[in-house]
Design a protein around this motif. Structure first.
Motif, PDB file in Angstrom:
ATOM      1  N   LEU A  21      57.643 -61.978 -30.501  1.00 10.81           N
ATOM      2  CA  LEU A  21      56.533 -62.097 -29.552  1.00 10.81           C
ATOM      3  C   LEU A  21      55.784 -60.785 -29.383  1.00 10.81           C
ATOM      4  CD1 LEU A  21      54.982 -63.947 -27.620  1.00 10.81           C
ATOM      5  CD2 LEU A  21      56.593 -63.255 -25.823  1.00 10.81           C
ATOM      6  N   ARG A  22      56.517 -59.672 -29.383  1.00  9.71           N
ATOM      7  CA  ARG A  22      55.863 -58.373 -29.170  1.00  9.71           C
ATOM      8  C   ARG A  22      55.021 -57.949 -30.359  1.00  9.71           C
ATOM      9  NH1 ARG A  22      56.834 -53.566 -30.624  1.00  9.71           N
ATOM     10  NH2 ARG A  22      56.702 -52.633 -28.558  1.00  9.71           N
ATOM     11  N   THR A  23      55.110 -58.679 -31.451  1.00  8.43           N
ATOM     12  CA  THR A  23      54.312 -58.395 -32.644  1.00  8.43           C
ATOM     13  C   THR A  23      52.935 -59.020 -32.450  1.00  8.43           C
ATOM     14  OG1 THR A  23      56.366 -58.477 -33.912  1.00  8.43           O
ATOM     15  CG2 THR A  23      54.327 -58.473 -35.168  1.00  8.43           C
ATOM     16  N   ALA A  84      46.623 -64.496 -19.161  1.00 15.41           N
ATOM     17  CA  ALA A  84      47.884 -65.168 -19.472  1.00 15.41           C
ATOM     18  C   ALA A  84      48.984 -64.147 -19.701  1.00 15.41           C
ATOM     19  CB  ALA A  84      47.733 -66.058 -20.703  1.00 15.41           C
ATOM     20  N   SER A  85      50.209 -64.602 -19.493  1.00 15.74           N
ATOM     21  CA  SER A  85      51.373 -63.804 -19.857  1.00 15.74           C
ATOM     22  C   SER A  85      52.374 -64.713 -20.552  1.00 15.74           C
ATOM     23  CB  SER A  85      52.013 -63.151 -18.626  1.00 15.74           C
ATOM     24  OG  SER A  85      52.543 -64.130 -17.765  1.00 15.74           O
ATOM     25  N   MET A  86      53.083 -64.113 -21.490  1.00 14.70           N
ATOM     26  CA  MET A  86      54.164 -64.785 -22.206  1.00 14.70           C
ATOM     27  C   MET A  86      55.388 -63.907 -22.037  1.00 14.70           C
ATOM     28  SD  MET A  86      52.313 -65.647 -25.776  1.00 14.70           S
ATOM     29  CE  MET A  86      50.921 -66.749 -25.894  1.00 14.70           C
ATOM     30  N   GLN A  87      56.488 -64.529 -21.657  1.00 14.11           N
ATOM     31  CA  GLN A  87      57.689 -63.758 -21.374  1.00 14.11           C
ATOM     32  C   GLN A  87      58.908 -64.448 -21.981  1.00 14.11           C
ATOM     33  OE1 GLN A  87      58.282 -62.979 -17.204  1.00 14.11           O
ATOM     34  NE2 GLN A  87      59.637 -61.261 -17.627  1.00 14.11           N
ATOM     35  N   VAL A  88      59.852 -63.641 -22.431  1.00  5.08           N
ATOM     36  CA  VAL A  88      61.110 -64.138 -22.971  1.00  5.08           C
ATOM     37  C   VAL A  88      62.215 -63.769 -21.987  1.00  5.08           C
ATOM     38  CG1 VAL A  88      62.787 -63.953 -24.850  1.00  5.08           C
ATOM     39  CG2 VAL A  88      60.334 -63.901 -25.362  1.00  5.08           C
ATOM     40  N   LEU A  89      62.944 -64.786 -21.522  1.00  4.74           N
ATOM     41  CA  LEU A  89      64.039 -64.584 -20.572  1.00  4.74           C
ATOM     42  C   LEU A  89      65.367 -64.959 -21.226  1.00  4.74           C
ATOM     43  CD1 LEU A  89      62.349 -66.275 -17.474  1.00  4.74           C
ATOM     44  CD2 LEU A  89      62.424 -63.833 -18.036  1.00  4.74           C
ATOM     45  N   GLU A  90      66.393 -64.205 -20.885  1.00  4.90           N
ATOM     46  CA  GLU A  90      67.751 -64.482 -21.373  1.00  4.90           C
ATOM     47  C   GLU A  90      68.206 -65.831 -20.821  1.00  4.90           C
ATOM     48  OE1 GLU A  90      70.508 -63.346 -23.862  1.00  4.90           O
ATOM     49  OE2 GLU A  90      69.341 -61.659 -23.110  1.00  4.90           O
ATOM     50  N   GLU A  91      68.792 -66.647 -21.670  1.00  6.30           N
ATOM     51  CA  GLU A  91      69.264 -67.980 -21.257  1.00  6.30           C
ATOM     52  C   GLU A  91      70.734 -68.153 -21.576  1.00  6.30           C
ATOM     53  OE1 GLU A  91      68.366 -71.610 -19.761  1.00  6.30           O
ATOM     54  OE2 GLU A  91      67.116 -69.939 -19.261  1.00  6.30           O
ATOM     55  N   GLY A  92      71.363 -67.158 -22.194  1.00  6.36           N
ATOM     56  CA  GLY A  92      72.753 -67.251 -22.623  1.00  6.36           C
ATOM     57  C   GLY A  92      72.853 -66.894 -24.090  1.00  6.36           C
ATOM     58  N   GLY A  94      72.615 -66.818 -27.802  1.00  8.39           N
ATOM     59  CA  GLY A  94      71.851 -67.579 -28.786  1.00  8.39           C
ATOM     60  C   GLY A  94      70.783 -68.488 -28.205  1.00  8.39           C
ATOM     61  N   ARG A  95      70.372 -68.230 -26.954  1.00 11.35           N
ATOM     62  CA  ARG A  95      69.332 -69.050 -26.299  1.00 11.35           C
ATOM     63  C   ARG A  95      68.468 -68.157 -25.425  1.00 11.35           C
ATOM     64  NH1 ARG A  95      70.262 -74.639 -24.444  1.00 11.35           N
ATOM     65  NH2 ARG A  95      69.611 -73.836 -22.448  1.00 11.35           N
ATOM     66  N   CYS A  96      67.207 -68.545 -25.332  1.00 14.56           N
ATOM     67  CA  CYS A  96      66.302 -67.847 -24.421  1.00 14.56           C
ATOM     68  C   CYS A  96      65.309 -68.861 -23.872  1.00 14.56           C
ATOM     69  CB  CYS A  96      65.593 -66.692 -25.125  1.00 14.56           C
ATOM     70  SG  CYS A  96      64.465 -67.192 -26.439  1.00 14.56           S
ATOM     71  N   ARG A  97      64.551 -68.417 -22.905  1.00  5.63           N
ATOM     72  CA  ARG A  97      63.509 -69.245 -22.305  1.00  5.63           C
ATOM     73  C   ARG A  97      62.180 -68.524 -22.520  1.00  5.63           C
ATOM     74  NH1 ARG A  97      63.579 -73.438 -18.850  1.00  5.63           N
ATOM     75  NH2 ARG A  97      65.822 -73.118 -18.639  1.00  5.63           N
ATOM     76  N   PHE A  98      61.212 -69.246 -23.092  1.00  6.08           N
ATOM     77  CA  PHE A  98      59.862 -68.734 -23.308  1.00  6.08           C
ATOM     78  C   PHE A  98      59.000 -69.270 -22.169  1.00  6.08           C
ATOM     79  CE2 PHE A  98      55.634 -69.670 -25.301  1.00  6.08           C
ATOM     80  CZ  PHE A  98      55.207 -68.369 -25.396  1.00  6.08           C
ATOM     81  N   VAL A  99      58.380 -68.372 -21.410  1.00 10.17           N
ATOM     82  CA  VAL A  99      57.559 -68.746 -20.263  1.00 10.17           C
ATOM     83  C   VAL A  99      56.127 -68.296 -20.529  1.00 10.17           C
ATOM     84  CG1 VAL A  99      57.210 -68.508 -17.776  1.00 10.17           C
ATOM     85  CG2 VAL A  99      59.541 -68.467 -18.723  1.00 10.17           C
ATOM     86  N   TRP A 100      55.201 -69.249 -20.481  1.00 11.58           N
ATOM     87  CA  TRP A 100      53.784 -68.976 -20.731  1.00 11.58           C
ATOM     88  C   TRP A 100      53.017 -69.388 -19.481  1.00 11.58           C
ATOM     89  CZ3 TRP A 100      51.360 -70.820 -25.988  1.00 11.58           C
ATOM     90  CH2 TRP A 100      50.084 -70.256 -26.145  1.00 11.58           C
TER      91      TRP A 100
END
Length: 141
Positions: A21-23, A84-92, A94-100
């Motif tokens: 995402l940061r790319t 807009a913002s896009m964020q990656v959150l830790e979900e456990g 091998g998993r994450c949550r993408f929030v847009w």
């Protein structure tokens, strides 16, 4: 002002998702096939959608600590204001949550924006889970 908020659970770790995402100079790789081209020139990014629409976006922030990218579309048809913002959150493991989160005016632009955001979220999930690479050379410092 109107807002669209979409959250998508992705089957990869948060660091892997954030690296992609940061790319911000290669959105067409992460969001393919919704985006077909992207180019970063300073803080401005030009993106081309599969439907042929081209828009310019200002990259406002790339926050490694929060795993968050903020941007504003400068010239979307029918949109007076966009942030807009896009964020990656830790979900456990091998998993994450993408929030847009997208805020915009006028509110009646929502029906045009919503399908693009939903398709983009689905593309990100598919591409990350398939392990498709994103070009590291186009990351911002």
């Amino acid at each position: 002002m109107a807002s669209i908020i979409r959250e998508t659970v992705v089957g990869v770790g948060a660091e892997q998702a954030w690296d992609a995402l940061r790319t911000v100079g290669a959105p067409h790789e992460l969001f393919a096939p919704v985006l077909t081209d992207g180019e970063l020139n300073g803080e401005t990014r030009r993106v081309t959608f599969a439907n042929g629409m081209v828009v310019n976006e200002r990259i406002i922030d790339v926050d490694d600590g929060m795993r968050r990218v903020a941007y504003s579309v400068l010239d979307a048809p029918g949109v007076r204001y966009h942030h807009a913002s896009m964020q990656v959150l830790e979900e456990g493991p091998g998993r994450c949550r993408f929030v847009w989160i997208t805020d915009f005016l006028p509110a009646d632009a929502g029906p045009a924006l919503t399908p693009l955001i939903e398709a983009g979220s689905a593309a990100l999930k598919t591409n990350l889970e398939a392990g498709k690479p994103v070009t590291a050379a186009t990351q911002v410092p």
